[in-house]
Design a protein around this motif. Structure first.
Motif, short mmCIF file in Angstrom:
data_model
loop_
_atom_site.label_atom_id
_atom_site.label_comp_id
_atom_site.label_asym_id
_atom_site.label_seq_id
_atom_site.Cartn_x
_atom_site.Cartn_y
_atom_site.Cartn_z
N LEU A 21 4.94 2.50 -4.78
CA LEU A 21 5.20 1.72 -3.58
C LEU A 21 6.70 1.63 -3.26
N ALA A 22 7.51 1.43 -4.30
CA ALA A 22 8.93 1.16 -4.06
C ALA A 22 9.85 2.21 -4.67
N GLY A 23 9.28 3.30 -5.15
CA GLY A 23 10.13 4.33 -5.76
C GLY A 23 11.02 5.03 -4.74
N ARG A 24 12.06 5.67 -5.23
CA ARG A 24 13.01 6.37 -4.35
C ARG A 24 12.71 7.86 -4.27
N ASN A 25 11.48 8.18 -4.19
CA ASN A 25 11.09 9.58 -4.04
C ASN A 25 11.44 10.04 -2.64
N ALA A 26 12.17 11.13 -2.56
CA ALA A 26 12.63 11.63 -1.25
C ALA A 26 11.47 12.11 -0.40
N LEU A 27 10.37 12.50 -1.04
CA LEU A 27 9.22 13.00 -0.28
C LEU A 27 8.38 11.87 0.32
N ARG A 28 8.60 10.67 -0.16
CA ARG A 28 7.84 9.55 0.37
C ARG A 28 8.60 8.89 1.52
N PHE A 38 -0.30 -1.54 2.21
CA PHE A 38 -1.46 -2.02 2.96
C PHE A 38 -2.74 -1.80 2.16
N LEU A 39 -2.84 -0.69 1.44
CA LEU A 39 -4.00 -0.44 0.59
C LEU A 39 -4.11 -1.47 -0.53
N LEU A 42 -5.39 -4.67 1.06
CA LEU A 42 -6.81 -4.58 1.38
C LEU A 42 -7.67 -4.63 0.11
N SER A 43 -7.19 -4.01 -0.96
CA SER A 43 -7.93 -4.05 -2.22
C SER A 43 -8.01 -5.48 -2.75
N ALA A 44 -6.89 -6.21 -2.67
CA ALA A 44 -6.91 -7.61 -3.09
C ALA A 44 -7.84 -8.44 -2.21
N ALA A 45 -7.81 -8.17 -0.92
CA ALA A 45 -8.70 -8.90 0.00
C ALA A 45 -10.16 -8.59 -0.31
N PHE A 46 -10.46 -7.34 -0.69
CA PHE A 46 -11.83 -6.98 -1.02
C PHE A 46 -12.30 -7.71 -2.28
N TYR A 170 -8.54 -0.94 7.99
CA TYR A 170 -7.83 0.20 7.39
C TYR A 170 -7.83 1.41 8.31
N THR A 171 -8.96 1.66 8.97
CA THR A 171 -9.04 2.80 9.89
C THR A 171 -8.05 2.65 11.04
N LEU A 172 -7.99 1.44 11.61
CA LEU A 172 -7.04 1.21 12.71
C LEU A 172 -5.60 1.36 12.22
#
Length: 200
Positions: A21-28, A38-39, A42-46, A170-172
Protein backbone atom coordinates in the motif's frame (compact mmCIF):
# COMPACT_ATOMS: atom_id res chain seq x y z
CA UNK A 1 11.98 -24.12 14.27
CA UNK A 2 8.46 -24.74 12.97
CA UNK A 3 7.01 -22.57 15.72
CA UNK A 4 9.22 -19.66 14.71
CA UNK A 5 8.11 -19.90 11.10
CA UNK A 6 4.48 -19.89 12.10
CA UNK A 7 4.90 -16.97 14.47
CA UNK A 8 6.58 -14.92 11.78
CA UNK A 9 3.89 -15.64 9.22
CA UNK A 10 1.41 -13.08 10.55
CA UNK A 11 3.76 -10.08 10.87
CA UNK A 12 5.39 -10.81 7.50
CA UNK A 13 2.00 -10.74 5.81
CA UNK A 14 1.20 -7.45 7.48
CA UNK A 15 4.53 -6.02 6.34
CA UNK A 16 3.84 -7.13 2.79
CA UNK A 17 0.45 -5.48 2.93
CA UNK A 18 1.93 -2.24 4.25
CA UNK A 19 4.66 -2.27 1.60
CA UNK A 20 2.07 -3.01 -1.06
CA UNK A 21 0.00 0.00 0.00
CA UNK A 22 2.69 2.50 0.97
CA UNK A 23 5.84 1.15 -0.67
CA UNK A 24 7.96 3.31 -2.95
CA UNK A 25 7.77 1.02 -5.92
CA UNK A 26 8.18 3.09 -9.07
CA UNK A 27 5.78 0.83 -10.96
CA UNK A 28 2.98 1.50 -8.52
CA UNK A 29 1.01 4.61 -9.31
CA UNK A 30 -1.00 6.61 -6.75
CA UNK A 31 -4.18 5.27 -8.27
CA UNK A 32 -2.96 1.72 -7.60
CA UNK A 33 -2.34 2.58 -3.94
CA UNK A 34 -5.82 4.08 -3.72
CA UNK A 35 -7.31 0.88 -5.08
CA UNK A 36 -5.31 -1.22 -2.63
CA UNK A 37 -6.40 0.89 0.33
CA UNK A 38 -9.99 0.74 -0.89
CA UNK A 39 -9.81 -3.07 -1.06
CA UNK A 40 -8.56 -3.18 2.52
CA UNK A 41 -11.45 -0.95 3.66
CA UNK A 42 -14.00 -3.07 1.78
CA UNK A 43 -12.57 -6.27 3.25
CA UNK A 44 -12.85 -4.82 6.76
CA UNK A 45 -16.40 -3.70 6.02
CA UNK A 46 -17.26 -7.20 4.78
CA UNK A 47 -15.93 -8.76 8.00
CA UNK A 48 -18.00 -6.30 10.03
CA UNK A 49 -21.08 -7.13 7.93
CA UNK A 50 -20.55 -10.87 8.54
CA UNK A 51 -20.31 -10.22 12.27
CA UNK A 52 -23.48 -8.13 12.25
CA UNK A 53 -25.29 -10.81 10.21
CA UNK A 54 -24.28 -13.48 12.73
CA UNK A 55 -25.50 -11.34 15.63
CA UNK A 56 -28.77 -10.67 13.80
CA UNK A 57 -29.32 -14.39 13.17
CA UNK A 58 -28.66 -15.20 16.83
CA UNK A 59 -30.98 -12.40 17.99
CA UNK A 60 -33.73 -13.63 15.64
CA UNK A 61 -33.45 -17.16 17.02
CA UNK A 62 -33.52 -15.94 20.63
CA UNK A 63 -36.54 -13.73 19.91
CA UNK A 64 -38.43 -16.68 18.42
CA UNK A 65 -37.60 -18.86 21.41
CA UNK A 66 -38.69 -16.13 23.85
CA UNK A 67 -41.95 -15.63 21.96
CA UNK A 68 -42.73 -19.36 21.88
CA UNK A 69 -41.82 -19.74 25.56
CA UNK A 70 -44.70 -17.40 26.48
CA UNK A 71 -47.27 -19.62 24.74
CA UNK A 72 -49.18 -22.51 26.27
CA UNK A 73 -51.38 -25.19 24.69
CA UNK A 74 -55.10 -25.38 25.38
CA UNK A 75 -58.20 -27.11 24.09
CA UNK A 76 -61.07 -25.16 22.49
CA UNK A 77 -64.59 -26.29 21.60
CA UNK A 78 -66.13 -24.81 18.48
CA UNK A 79 -69.47 -23.11 19.06
CA UNK A 80 -70.12 -22.96 15.34
CA UNK A 81 -68.91 -24.76 12.26
CA UNK A 82 -65.61 -23.68 10.78
CA UNK A 83 -65.30 -22.03 7.37
CA UNK A 84 -65.88 -24.38 4.41
CA UNK A 85 -63.01 -25.78 2.40
CA UNK A 86 -63.87 -23.52 -0.53
CA UNK A 87 -62.68 -20.52 1.55
CA UNK A 88 -59.25 -22.04 2.30
CA UNK A 89 -57.49 -19.27 0.43
CA UNK A 90 -59.44 -16.59 2.30
CA UNK A 91 -59.58 -15.47 5.91
CA UNK A 92 -62.09 -17.62 7.84
CA UNK A 93 -63.16 -17.74 11.46
CA UNK A 94 -65.33 -19.59 13.93
CA UNK A 95 -66.59 -18.83 17.43
CA UNK A 96 -65.21 -21.06 20.20
CA UNK A 97 -64.74 -21.35 23.96
CA UNK A 98 -61.78 -22.47 26.06
CA UNK A 99 -60.59 -22.42 29.66
CA UNK A 100 -57.89 -20.12 31.04
CA UNK A 101 -55.26 -21.19 33.61
CA UNK A 102 -57.48 -19.98 36.47
CA UNK A 103 -60.25 -22.36 35.39
CA UNK A 104 -62.51 -19.67 33.96
CA UNK A 105 -64.19 -20.06 30.61
CA UNK A 106 -63.51 -17.64 27.79
CA UNK A 107 -65.34 -17.17 24.53
CA UNK A 108 -63.66 -15.79 21.46
CA UNK A 109 -63.01 -16.24 17.77
CA UNK A 110 -60.61 -18.70 16.19
CA UNK A 111 -59.31 -17.86 12.74
CA UNK A 112 -57.63 -19.87 10.00
CA UNK A 113 -54.43 -18.03 10.97
CA UNK A 114 -54.42 -18.94 14.65
CA UNK A 115 -56.07 -22.35 14.15
CA UNK A 116 -55.71 -23.63 10.58
CA UNK A 117 -57.54 -26.88 11.50
CA UNK A 118 -60.93 -25.20 11.88
CA UNK A 119 -61.51 -25.27 8.11
CA UNK A 120 -64.35 -27.66 7.31
CA UNK A 121 -64.80 -28.60 10.98
CA UNK A 122 -68.24 -29.14 12.51
CA UNK A 123 -69.56 -27.41 15.61
CA UNK A 124 -68.77 -28.92 19.06
CA UNK A 125 -65.42 -30.17 17.74
CA UNK A 126 -62.48 -29.99 20.12
CA UNK A 127 -59.51 -28.14 18.64
CA UNK A 128 -55.97 -27.78 20.05
CA UNK A 129 -54.98 -24.13 20.24
CA UNK A 130 -52.13 -21.97 21.57
CA UNK A 131 -52.73 -19.08 23.96
CA UNK A 132 -50.50 -16.11 24.72
CA UNK A 133 -49.97 -14.50 28.13
CA UNK A 134 -53.33 -12.72 27.72
CA UNK A 135 -55.06 -16.08 27.13
CA UNK A 136 -55.85 -15.15 23.53
CA UNK A 137 -55.42 -17.58 20.61
CA UNK A 138 -52.29 -17.08 18.50
CA UNK A 139 -50.63 -18.89 15.61
CA UNK A 140 -48.87 -22.14 16.58
CA UNK A 141 -45.19 -21.68 17.43
CA UNK A 142 -42.58 -22.86 14.97
CA UNK A 143 -40.50 -25.92 15.76
CA UNK A 144 -36.80 -25.74 16.69
CA UNK A 145 -35.71 -26.67 13.17
CA UNK A 146 -37.96 -24.03 11.61
CA UNK A 147 -36.60 -21.42 14.04
CA UNK A 148 -33.02 -22.26 13.12
CA UNK A 149 -33.78 -22.23 9.40
CA UNK A 150 -35.54 -18.87 9.65
CA UNK A 151 -32.71 -17.35 11.72
CA UNK A 152 -30.13 -18.62 9.22
CA UNK A 153 -32.20 -17.22 6.36
CA UNK A 154 -32.30 -13.80 8.04
CA UNK A 155 -28.53 -13.86 8.61
CA UNK A 156 -27.83 -15.04 5.07
CA UNK A 157 -30.07 -12.33 3.62
CA UNK A 158 -28.28 -9.66 5.62
CA UNK A 159 -24.84 -11.00 4.66
CA UNK A 160 -25.82 -11.36 1.01
CA UNK A 161 -27.23 -7.84 0.88
CA UNK A 162 -24.06 -6.42 2.40
CA UNK A 163 -21.88 -8.40 -0.01
CA UNK A 164 -23.85 -7.19 -3.04
CA UNK A 165 -23.69 -3.58 -1.83
CA UNK A 166 -19.92 -3.79 -1.28
CA UNK A 167 -19.45 -5.42 -4.67
CA UNK A 168 -21.38 -2.61 -6.36
CA UNK A 169 -19.30 -0.02 -4.50
CA UNK A 170 -16.07 -1.74 -5.56
CA UNK A 171 -17.24 -1.96 -9.19
CA UNK A 172 -18.06 1.75 -9.28
CA UNK A 173 -14.73 2.59 -7.65
CA UNK A 174 -12.87 0.36 -10.09
CA UNK A 175 -14.56 2.05 -13.05
CA UNK A 176 -13.60 5.49 -11.74
CA UNK A 177 -10.00 4.39 -11.14
CA UNK A 178 -9.78 2.77 -14.56
CA UNK A 179 -10.84 6.06 -16.13
CA UNK A 180 -8.05 7.82 -14.26
CA UNK A 181 -5.59 5.18 -15.45
CA UNK A 182 -6.67 5.60 -19.05
CA UNK A 183 -6.45 9.38 -18.76
CA UNK A 184 -2.93 9.05 -17.32
CA UNK A 185 -1.93 6.68 -20.14
CA UNK A 186 -3.25 9.08 -22.76
CA UNK A 187 -1.45 11.99 -21.13
CA UNK A 188 1.82 10.05 -20.98
CA UNK A 189 1.44 8.85 -24.55
CA UNK A 190 0.81 12.39 -25.79
CA UNK A 191 4.27 13.26 -24.46
CA UNK A 192 6.20 10.15 -25.52
CA UNK A 193 4.32 9.26 -28.69
CA UNK A 194 5.63 12.12 -30.86
CA UNK A 195 9.21 11.34 -29.80
CA UNK A 196 8.91 7.75 -30.95
CA UNK A 197 7.36 8.71 -34.25
CA UNK A 198 10.09 11.28 -35.00
CA UNK A 199 12.81 8.71 -34.22
CA UNK A 200 11.34 6.34 -36.78
Amino acid sequence: MIMNVKSRGGPSRMLRLVRWLAGRNALRRPVDRIEGAFLVVLSAAFLVAMTVASILAAHTYQSQRAASAGLRPALAILLQAGPPYGSLGRFGQAKARWRDPQGGEQVGVLTTVTTPGITGTAADTRMPIWLNRSDQPVAPPAGPVAMIVYALAVGAAAAGGAAIALLIVYTLCRLALDRRRLAAWESAWSLTGPRWTTRR
